[in-house]
Design a protein around this motif. Structure first.
Motif, mmCIF file in Angstrom:
data_model
loop_
_atom_site.group_PDB
_atom_site.id
_atom_site.type_symbol
_atom_site.label_atom_id
_atom_site.label_comp_id
_atom_site.label_asym_id
_atom_site.label_seq_id
_atom_site.Cartn_x
_atom_site.Cartn_y
_atom_site.Cartn_z
ATOM 1 N N VAL A 66 -30.834 -9.978 61.462
ATOM 2 C CA VAL A 66 -31.364 -8.982 62.388
ATOM 3 C C VAL A 66 -32.016 -7.853 61.602
ATOM 4 C CG1 VAL A 66 -30.809 -7.371 64.252
ATOM 5 C CG2 VAL A 66 -29.502 -9.509 64.004
ATOM 6 N N ALA A 93 -27.189 -6.446 69.324
ATOM 7 C CA ALA A 93 -27.502 -7.517 68.380
ATOM 8 C C ALA A 93 -26.241 -8.306 68.028
ATOM 9 C CB ALA A 93 -28.126 -6.935 67.111
ATOM 10 N N ALA A 259 -35.581 -8.008 72.463
ATOM 11 C CA ALA A 259 -35.351 -8.695 71.198
ATOM 12 C C ALA A 259 -36.672 -9.346 70.810
ATOM 13 C CB ALA A 259 -34.262 -9.743 71.362
#
Length: 314
Positions: A66, A93, A259
């Protein structure tokens, strides 16, 4: 006064990295939110349907890499140890990674380098308050997870409210460079000047502490930034207020945060499925409530919905 100055020093603008040498606030100074490195994060379990959508190379690796930024409470900042990333984006996340049966590998970067990393596939996904825009959709795929609202913050006690572009005429306003709110503010100013109204004075500062000191001293009339940042600072500092809130995608479209992954990477459907799983099991709502942004919740994750139009962005 001490509490207010500490809150100002900790707050960062979207897309900017946190200063690792900066003194961080205690949990009491951040409105009671736990800012210790030992976070009691909301958890979820692996969702088999979502995990099955992952490309084999990511599933076999066992980690979700991430990319994100830190420095802007409550979106992403560092804990009391000055190194552990915490905040809304990190928590979400982590939830998505868990729903996919993966371990999150959260890598802190700058706003500019986040997109470089997505382009090169260094990061599987970006969680960094990234707005869906039509221009970005040419290079990236999006799975939405939060409303994108932006807000004006001014000193408490005034009678100035911003309901549209005409209300910024003749005012001095700070904004983050390269942001959607900058483009909206510039567009408003251009329209005002064409209509014969006084031009706004748009200011840019190198650090959040400079921005808020300018606001407290009266050198600027307002700061225009992401609503979570503004709402958090209003609550923590106690000396300012929100004087106007808008969609980050303009007047005719609700902006959305998503995202973000490289286009056609084969990952976006897995992210959408994971987000819908955590929305359904309630863990998503717990994260947003924890950071006092429950009003920015979405009912479901969407892939590549309409975003900020090209003629309204850089």
């Amino acid at each position: 006064m001490k509490r207010s100055l500490l809150a100002i020093a900790a707050l960062q603008l979207v897309g900017c990295g946190a200063d690792p040498t900066a003194t961080q606030n205690t949990s009491a100074e951040l409105g009671g939110v736990n800012t210790s490195p030992e976070q009691n994060r909301v958890t979820t379990s692996r969702n088999e349907a979502a995990a099955a959508l992952l490309p084999a190379k990511v599933r076999d690796r066992g980690t979700l890499v991430v990319g994100g930024t830190i420095g802007s409470p409550p979106l992403g900042f560092v804990a009391d140890d000055n190194k552990t990333p915490i905040g809304i984006e990190i928590d979400l996340a982590t939830l998505v990674a868990s729903a996919l049966g993966l371990k999150p590998d959260y890598q802190v970067t700058s706003w500019e380098n986040l997109f470089v990393g997505l382009d090169s596939a260094k990061y599987d996904v970006g969680f960094a308050n990234i707005t869906v825009t039509e221009k970005r959709k040419q290079k990236y795929d999006f799975a939405t997870y939060r409303k994108d609202d932006i807000a004006f913050e001014a000193k408490k006690g005034g009678d100035w409210k911003i309901t549209g572009g005409k209300d910024v005429a003749g005012k001095t306003i700070a904004v983050g460079t390269g942001t959607n709110q900058e483009k909206i503010l510039v567009d408003w100013d251009e329209e005002n000047v064409k209509a014969g109204l006084p031009a706004a004075s748009i200011k840019y500062f190198q650090s959040p502490s400079d921005t808020y000191l300018a606001l407290s001293s009266g050198r600027i009339d307002a700061y225009f930034g992401p609503n979570p940042n503004v709402a958090y600072h209003v609550k923590v500092g106690g000396q300012t207020e929100t004087i106007g809130k808008f969609s980050g995608a303009g007047a005719t479209l609700q902006g959305l945060i998503a995202a973000t992954t490289k286009k056609d990477s084969g990952l976006v459907k897995a992210y959408q499925a994971a987000l819908n799983a955590v929305i359904a099991d309630g863990s998503y709502a717990k994260v947003l409530a924890r950071w006092n942004v429950a009003n920015e919740a979405v009912g479901k994750s969407e892939i590549n919905p309409p975003g900020l139009p090209k003629n309204k962005q850089k």
